[in-house]
Design a protein around this motif. Structure first.
Motif, short mmCIF file in Angstrom:
data_model
loop_
_atom_site.label_atom_id
_atom_site.label_comp_id
_atom_site.label_asym_id
_atom_site.label_seq_id
_atom_site.Cartn_x
_atom_site.Cartn_y
_atom_site.Cartn_z
N GLN A 17 -3.42 -8.33 -18.34
CA GLN A 17 -4.24 -7.67 -17.34
C GLN A 17 -5.73 -7.94 -17.56
OE1 GLN A 17 -1.22 -6.19 -14.99
NE2 GLN A 17 -3.39 -5.97 -14.61
N HIS A 35 3.55 -8.86 -13.67
CA HIS A 35 3.21 -7.44 -13.84
C HIS A 35 4.48 -6.60 -13.87
CE1 HIS A 35 0.69 -3.83 -13.41
NE2 HIS A 35 1.54 -3.41 -12.49
N ALA A 197 -0.92 -4.25 -9.74
CA ALA A 197 -1.37 -5.22 -10.75
C ALA A 197 -2.87 -5.43 -10.71
CB ALA A 197 -0.65 -6.55 -10.53
N SER A 198 -3.46 -5.43 -9.51
CA SER A 198 -4.87 -5.80 -9.39
C SER A 198 -5.83 -4.62 -9.36
CB SER A 198 -5.08 -6.63 -8.11
OG SER A 198 -4.72 -5.87 -6.97
N PHE A 201 -3.63 -0.49 -12.35
CA PHE A 201 -3.58 -0.60 -13.82
C PHE A 201 -4.90 -0.19 -14.44
CE2 PHE A 201 -4.39 -2.79 -17.78
CZ PHE A 201 -3.22 -2.61 -18.49
N TYR A 202 -6.00 -0.68 -13.90
CA TYR A 202 -7.32 -0.45 -14.50
C TYR A 202 -7.77 1.00 -14.32
CZ TYR A 202 -6.88 -5.44 -14.35
OH TYR A 202 -6.39 -6.71 -14.50
#
Length: 657
Positions: A17, A35, A197-198, A201-202
């Motif tokens: 990631q 992912h 995924a983009s 997650f963050y």
């Protein structure tokens, strides 16, 4: 062994990631499947085959105040050998994604060939997802997805709106089903999983870091400090703390568990019944999912599906979210006033904040930077990464300023682990919902049939169409997690509502935004709607109250939240879709209507309201919510008249006393 494997996979997952965030993003048909591979691996490592059995034993032991028997805990350890086929399936999926990536990038449905390995990948991926959903979210969503898969294969034989014209051959349908599920971006590897995924997650990792370095506790303390001396302080603290915490976490149950353990006992201490205290906390915590800047994870997916900057979604949600919390705040204030005579004046209702707030204010910097970068138009991935790095910088400052909040390298790693686990738990339902999306839009004509049906019922009456969509979304929200409920609701009901809104002359973007926000709201409101209201049940457990009574009270306390979606559909200025004058007028109408509605629910202004006064005040609120000039004037006059009469009666009663 599992712990070592989980640690290794988490490290690789995190490195992957970070690579796509700091180096370069991959193609969707590589990034999304990879992912998912990591998410599936973590789920099967952290939720082994005997996980549910162990969970039941631990709960039973906790209820008795005992320690679980180690012999009983390990009684079904042999079941974990059943996970070996799952790991083999994950390895096959990884091999397939890497070796077939070039072919998948050029694949065209109906033209390119489908091979045996594609069939195998489709079956393996669906089975893995169903099993992972069952391990993490239970049987409800698993059965829901299974029903849709079965429907895709039986649609040509079903009656009414369920009917779909059959393909010429079974092989042709099999090829289409396989291609739609795992070979294109219209199924499992579609927009929801790519968003996970983009983006998601963050934000999951940011939330873990922010909470661990003390930012979450600071928000709770701020809410408590602001409401310390006011009437019903602990209830207002619950509203403010949960609202502030919800701006970052966007999870109703997490908010209840975090803030409720402090606010619920304090509310009970000053005279609130357990069910009232639990309901206030549940309602306040649920609102976090509609409160910008972060909101619920569904809001990120909404931005992707609408193809707009997330900031536009967050900006549109501001006025409805503020109205929601304003209503709850007024409600708890009036409840406190109503119960004042029954509260022991000797009880200390002040809220103690043990630590000074000023030396910790710098911990808000990561959240502020996150918001600033989103407003500036940076990608959500970049904004999330900036927030994470800012949390690490604040942790370094903690070493010199607030050593009790400082976390060492091991603590930072634990944040990464927690964030990765949360991200995996989000990736699984978003990927699984890709199955439903593809069945409804690609494999069958259900979406079109349902849209035609609702359009036929609601063409002359928008309210009927909205009511059908509301009930459908509420049912979905009771059975599914919020993100899943939003995704399914988007596919089933947005195509039904949007044409009717366009027929009224509404602009296309505004119609899309209103329809999506309508579905999003009701998927969230189901979290506090009986009989399945997870947030209310969690709060009831903390308050030691009756779960169903807590749910019913929460439902009534959140009444504004159930009416707001109708307001912004009929008056899009609430979503900032209009001129400045229109937005100001709409906001003022909504504020006054919200105030009347909150007082109606509490049943108290200066004194206890009579039944006819509450009915009249409710009618005034509805008149104000309606976007017509005549109804607005009637609502203002009627509402102010009722409150004036109540004030006069209260003064007369005080003089007589």
């Amino acid at each position: 062994m599992r712990t070592i494997a989980a640690t290794a996979v988490t490290a690789v997952f995190f490195a992957f990631q970070m690579y796509i965030a700091l180096v370069k993003q991959l193609t969707p048909m590589l990034q999304s499947p990879l992912h998912l591979v990591f998410a599936l691996t973590l789920v099967f490592l952290y939720f082994p085959a005997d996980y549910n059995y162990r969970k039941k034993l631990r709960k039973a032991a906790e209820a008795k105040g005992e320690t679980p028997d180690p012999v009983l805990l390990n009684k079904r350890a042999w079941m974990n050998w059943l996970d070996i086929p799952a790991f083999i399936g994950i390895a096959y999926l990884l091999w397939y994604v890497i070796t077939q990536n070039a072919r998948l990038n050029d694949f065209v449905v109906g033209i390119s060939d489908v091979y045996t390995i594609d069939y195998v990948c489709m079956v393996v991926t669906i089975l893995l997802l169903l099993l992972a959903v069952y391990r993490t979210l239970g049987i409800m969503l698993t059965a829901f997805i299974a029903v849709f898969i079965l429907y895709a294969w039986t649609a040509p034989y079903l009656p009414g709106i369920l009917y779909t014209k059959p393909k010429s051959t079974m092989l042709k349908f099999l090829n289409q089903f396989t291609a739609g599920m795992v070979m294109t971006e219209s199924g499992i590897f579609g927009t929801p999983l790519y968003t996970s995924a983009s983006t998601l997650f963050y934000f999951m990792v940011f939330g873990a870091f922010f909470s661990t370095i003390g930012g979450g506790q600071l928000l709770i303390d701020l809410g408590m400090k602001v409401s310390n001396k006011s009437s019903g302080g602990p209830a207002k603290a619950a509203v403010l703390s949960s609202g502030l915490m919800g701006m970052i976490s966007g999870s109703a149950v997490a908010n209840v568990a975090t803030t409720g353990v402090m606010t619920i006992p304090m509310m009970k201490k000053i005279g609130y019944e357990p069910e009232e205290a639990g309901a206030v906390e549940a309602v306040a915590s649920t609102g976090g999912q509609i409160m910008p800047p972060i909101m619920g994870v569904g809001a990120f997916i909404m931005a992707e599906m609408l193809g707009i900057n997330y900031m536009k979604v967050a900006a549109a949600a501001i006025i409805p979210a503020v109205a929601y919390y304003f209503a709850v705040f007024v409600l708890v204030d009036r409840i406190a006033a109503k119960r004042a005579a029954n509260i022991d004046s000797n009880v200390d209702a002040s809220i103690q904040v043990d630590r000074k707030i000023l030396p910790r204010l710098f911990l808000l910097i990561p959240a502020l930077l996150l918001v600033i970068w989103i407003i500036r138009g940076a990608s959500l991935m970049r904004a999330g990464m900036i927030g994470i790095f800012a949390c690490i910088a604040c942790d370094v400052v903690n070493y010199f300023v607030n050593k009790e909040d400082f976390i060492d390298l091991k603590g930072l790693w634990n944040c990464c682990v927690d964030g990765a686990k949360q991200a995996a738990s989000i990736a699984i339902p978003t990927a699984a919902c890709g199955i439903i999306i593809n069945v409804v839009t690609g494999q069958t004509s259900l979406a079109t049939n349902l849209s035609n049906l609702i359009s036929a019922l609601g063409t002359e009456n928008l309210f009927v169409a909205l009511l059908i969509a509301m009930v459908g979304c509420m049912i979905l929200g009771m059975a599914l997690p919020t993100v899943a409920a939003y995704l399914v609701g988007t596919i089933l009901f947005v195509p039904c509502i949007r044409p009717i809104l366009l027929a009224t002359g509404m602009a296309e973007f505004t119609a899309n935004l209103c329809a999506n926000m309508f579905v999003f709201y009701y998927g969230i409101m189901a979290q506090i709607t009986p009989p399945v209201c997870v947030a209310s049940y969690t709060a009831a457990g903390i308050a030691d109250g009756n779960a169903m009574k807590t749910g019913l009270k929460g439902f009534s306390f959140a009444l504004v939240g159930f009416l707001v979606p109708f307001v912004f559909v009929y008056n899009p200025a609430i979503l900032l879709q209009g001129t400045v004058v229109e937005i100001v007028i709409a906001t003022a109408q909504m504020a006054l209507g919200t105030y009347f509605l909150a007082i109606t629910v509490s049943g108290f202004f200066k004194r206890n309201l009579k039944a006819w006064e509450r009915i009249a005040l409710f009618a005034a609120a509805i008149c104000l919510i309606a976007p017509e000039v005549i109804s607005t004037v009637i609502g203002i006059v009627l509402g102010l008249a009722i409150l004036s009469l109540d004030s006069i009666a209260a003064k007369k009663a005080a003089k007589a006393a």
